[in-house]
Structure formats: structure tokens, C-alpha cells
Design a protein around this motif. Structure first.
Motif, PDB file in Angstrom:
ATOM      1  N   LEU A   1      -2.341  13.205  -0.399  1.00  0.00           N
ATOM      2  CA  LEU A   1      -2.265  11.332  -0.010  1.00  0.00           C
ATOM      3  C   LEU A   1      -2.463  10.939  -1.231  1.00  0.00           C
ATOM      4  N   VAL A   2      -3.702  11.195  -1.609  1.00  0.00           N
ATOM      5  CA  VAL A   2      -4.133  10.813  -2.607  1.00  0.00           C
ATOM      6  C   VAL A   2      -6.238  10.900  -2.938  1.00  0.00           C
ATOM      7  N   CYS A   3      -6.037  10.390  -4.128  1.00  0.00           N
ATOM      8  CA  CYS A   3      -7.846  10.941  -4.305  1.00  0.00           C
ATOM      9  C   CYS A   3      -8.411   9.938  -5.320  1.00  0.00           C
ATOM     10  N   ILE A   4      -9.763  10.139  -5.392  1.00  0.00           N
ATOM     11  CA  ILE A   4     -10.430   9.466  -6.480  1.00  0.00           C
ATOM     12  C   ILE A   4     -11.108  10.277  -7.604  1.00  0.00           C
ATOM     13  N   HIS A   5     -11.076  10.640  -9.012  1.00  0.00           N
ATOM     14  CA  HIS A   5     -12.033  11.602  -9.562  1.00  0.00           C
ATOM     15  C   HIS A   5     -12.768  10.687  -9.379  1.00  0.00           C
ATOM     16  N   SER A   6     -13.839  11.065  -9.388  1.00  0.00           N
ATOM     17  CA  SER A   6     -15.585  10.573  -9.569  1.00  0.00           C
ATOM     18  C   SER A   6     -16.152  10.042 -11.045  1.00  0.00           C
ATOM     19  N   SER A   7     -15.594  11.224 -11.771  1.00  0.00           N
ATOM     20  CA  SER A   7     -15.965  11.812 -12.974  1.00  0.00           C
ATOM     21  C   SER A   7     -15.214  10.126 -13.612  1.00  0.00           C
ATOM     22  N   ASP A   8     -14.174   9.710 -13.360  1.00  0.00           N
ATOM     23  CA  ASP A   8     -13.807   8.146 -14.480  1.00  0.00           C
ATOM     24  C   ASP A   8     -13.636   7.102 -13.154  1.00  0.00           C
ATOM     25  N   GLY A   9     -12.710   7.330 -11.896  1.00  0.00           N
ATOM     26  CA  GLY A   9     -13.062   6.554 -10.784  1.00  0.00           C
ATOM     27  C   GLY A   9     -11.030   6.548 -11.513  1.00  0.00           C
ATOM     28  N   THR A  10     -10.515   7.237 -11.251  1.00  0.00           N
ATOM     29  CA  THR A  10      -8.978   7.135 -11.487  1.00  0.00           C
ATOM     30  C   THR A  10      -8.561   7.821 -10.724  1.00  0.00           C
ATOM     31  N   ASN A  11      -7.258   7.098 -10.099  1.00  0.00           N
ATOM     32  CA  ASN A  11      -7.074   7.723  -8.791  1.00  0.00           C
ATOM     33  C   ASN A  11      -5.829   9.055  -8.777  1.00  0.00           C
ATOM     34  N   ASN A  12      -5.445   9.478  -7.835  1.00  0.00           N
ATOM     35  CA  ASN A  12      -4.532  10.600  -8.247  1.00  0.00           C
ATOM     36  C   ASN A  12      -3.559  10.681  -6.978  1.00  0.00           C
ATOM     37  N   TYR A  13      -2.582  10.018  -6.999  1.00  0.00           N
ATOM     38  CA  TYR A  13      -1.335   9.595  -5.745  1.00  0.00           C
ATOM     39  C   TYR A  13      -0.426  11.146  -5.859  1.00  0.00           C
ATOM     40  N   ALA A  14       0.060  11.521  -5.226  1.00  0.00           N
ATOM     41  CA  ALA A  14       0.907  12.245  -4.336  1.00  0.00           C
ATOM     42  C   ALA A  14       2.468  11.874  -4.408  1.00  0.00           C
ATOM     43  N   ASP A  15       3.350  12.271  -4.536  1.00  0.00           N
ATOM     44  CA  ASP A  15       4.073  11.699  -4.782  1.00  0.00           C
ATOM     45  C   ASP A  15       4.607  11.346  -3.680  1.00  0.00           C
ATOM     46  N   ARG A  16       4.646  11.703  -2.474  1.00  0.00           N
ATOM     47  CA  ARG A  16       5.086  11.337  -1.245  1.00  0.00           C
ATOM     48  C   ARG A  16       3.784  10.215  -0.908  1.00  0.00           C
ATOM     49  N   ALA A  17       3.138   9.629  -1.781  1.00  0.00           N
ATOM     50  CA  ALA A  17       2.072   9.045  -1.403  1.00  0.00           C
ATOM     51  C   ALA A  17       2.418   7.146  -2.439  1.00  0.00           C
ATOM     52  N   LYS A  18       3.090   7.812  -3.254  1.00  0.00           N
ATOM     53  CA  LYS A  18       3.248   6.571  -4.377  1.00  0.00           C
ATOM     54  C   LYS A  18       4.234   5.004  -4.179  1.00  0.00           C
ATOM     55  N   GLY A  19       3.808   4.428  -3.727  1.00  0.00           N
ATOM     56  CA  GLY A  19       4.699   2.600  -3.151  1.00  0.00           C
ATOM     57  C   GLY A  19       3.847   2.402  -2.003  1.00  0.00           C
ATOM     58  N   ARG A  20       3.807   3.231  -1.136  1.00  0.00           N
ATOM     59  CA  ARG A  20       2.911   2.233   0.028  1.00  0.00           C
ATOM     60  C   ARG A  20       1.020   2.863   0.068  1.00  0.00           C
ATOM     61  N   PHE A  21       1.136   3.201   0.047  1.00  0.00           N
ATOM     62  CA  PHE A  21      -0.213   4.064   0.012  1.00  0.00           C
ATOM     63  C   PHE A  21      -1.621   3.330  -1.240  1.00  0.00           C
ATOM     64  N   THR A  22      -2.268   2.698  -0.760  1.00  0.00           N
ATOM     65  CA  THR A  22      -3.039   2.508  -1.990  1.00  0.00           C
ATOM     66  C   THR A  22      -4.735   2.819  -1.887  1.00  0.00           C
ATOM     67  N   ILE A  23      -5.427   3.349  -2.321  1.00  0.00           N
ATOM     68  CA  ILE A  23      -6.783   4.042  -2.203  1.00  0.00           C
ATOM     69  C   ILE A  23      -7.786   2.765  -2.835  1.00  0.00           C
ATOM     70  N   SER A  24      -8.441   2.670  -2.453  1.00  0.00           N
ATOM     71  CA  SER A  24     -10.262   1.627  -3.441  1.00  0.00           C
ATOM     72  C   SER A  24     -11.180   2.350  -2.651  1.00  0.00           C
ATOM     73  N   SER A  25     -11.979   2.047  -3.445  1.00  0.00           N
ATOM     74  CA  SER A  25     -14.108   2.097  -2.536  1.00  0.00           C
ATOM     75  C   SER A  25     -14.529   1.288  -2.782  1.00  0.00           C
ATOM     76  N   ASP A  26     -15.502   1.107  -2.381  1.00  0.00           N
ATOM     77  CA  ASP A  26     -16.593   0.057  -2.799  1.00  0.00           C
ATOM     78  C   ASP A  26     -17.569   0.714  -2.618  1.00  0.00           C
ATOM     79  N   SER A  27     -18.332   0.682  -3.093  1.00  0.00           N
ATOM     80  CA  SER A  27     -19.762   1.381  -4.225  1.00  0.00           C
ATOM     81  C   SER A  27     -21.191   0.828  -3.355  1.00  0.00           C
ATOM     82  N   ALA A  28     -20.967  -0.245  -3.211  1.00  0.00           N
ATOM     83  CA  ALA A  28     -22.196  -0.938  -2.600  1.00  0.00           C
ATOM     84  C   ALA A  28     -22.135  -0.538  -1.176  1.00  0.00           C
ATOM     85  N   LYS A  29     -21.304  -0.059  -0.059  1.00  0.00           N
ATOM     86  CA  LYS A  29     -20.749  -0.164   0.971  1.00  0.00           C
ATOM     87  C   LYS A  29     -20.971   1.711   1.380  1.00  0.00           C
ATOM     88  N   ASN A  30     -21.028   2.233  -0.086  1.00  0.00           N
ATOM     89  CA  ASN A  30     -19.993   3.801  -0.036  1.00  0.00           C
ATOM     90  C   ASN A  30     -19.436   4.191   0.870  1.00  0.00           C
TER      91      ASN A  30
END
Length: 125
Positions: free
Chosen positions: A48-77
Motif C-alpha cells: 500500500l505505502v511505505c516511508i523511506h527512513s532515509s528522508d521520511g518521504t512516502n511511497n504510495y502504490a497506485d492502489r493506495a493513492k487517494g484513500r490511504f494516508t501513512i504517518s509516523s510519530d517518532s516520539a511514540k516510535n
């Protein structure tokens, strides 16, 4: 020991939103690229989607564009997956996965070395 634990699944209503959580232990998010995958009954695991640890950018698969959102919280890991306007075809087991590499390949489950146990999401009308 590196572990990923998903939570937030369950029986969901059609058209509602869902947020899944992936709690990471044993490593910080700075050193782990994280992806979300799902596997519907009788089908293969799809990215669906992933986050590159190198720069924090996201990579969405075409099937996940539009309704899916990835996010992260470094404080909560932790990493989250928000799914809006749920459809019956969103019924699946959702997995988070990690790889100790700065880049993630969202369409390649084999790229990832660490997997959570999965969270069942069932969308019902």
C-alpha cells in the motif's frame, strides 16, 4: 529484539474511516523503513505505502493513492495507516513491515525483513 505490532483493526462500517497503528520496538524509526501491506482472502499480499527512513518521504502504490494516508510519530516510535471511505474490498489482514534500509519498495513484500502479526479489518454494510 526488533518487533512490530499492529493494532486498530476490527469490524468496520462501510464508508467510515479507520486508523491502524504499528508500534515498533527494538529500533528507532530513523533506522527502519516501514511499509503497510494487506492480504485479502484468497489473494496475495499487496503493498500500500511505505516511508523511506532515509528522508521520511512516502511511497504510495497506485492502489493506495487517494484513500490511504501513512504517518509516523517518532516520539511514540509508531507508524499509522489511515483509510478513509472504507469499501468491502478493503476487507483484509493488514500488516506493517520493516527493513533496515533507507529506501523501501512498496510493491515488493520480499524487500522487508520484519513483519507484524497482522490486523484483521472487515468492512460491513
Amino acid at each position: 529484539q526488533l518487533q512490530l505490532v499492529e493494532s486498530g483493526g476490527g469490524l468496520m462500517q462501510l464508508g467510515r474511516s479507520l486508523r491502524l497503528s504499528c508500534a515498533v520496538s527494538g529500533i528507532t524509526l530513523n533506522d527502519l523503513s516501514i511499509g503497510w501491506f494487506r492480504q485479502a482472502p484468497g489473494k496475495g499480499r499487496e503493498g500500500l505505502v511505505c516511508i523511506h527512513s532515509s528522508d521520511g518521504t512516502n511511497n504510495y502504490a497506485d492502489r493506495a493513492k487517494g484513500r490511504f494516508t501513512i504517518s509516523s510519530d517518532s516520539a511514540k516510535n509508531a507508524v499509522y495507516l489511515q483509510v478513509s471511505s472504507l469499501k468491502p474490498e478493503d476487507t483484509a489482514v493488514y500488516y506493517c513491515a520493516g527493513v533496515q534500509h533507507g529506501v523501501c519498495l512498496v510493491e515488493d513484500p520480499g524487500w522487508f525483513d520484519y513483519w507484524g502479526q497482522g490486523a484483521q479489518v472487515t468492512v460491513s454494510s
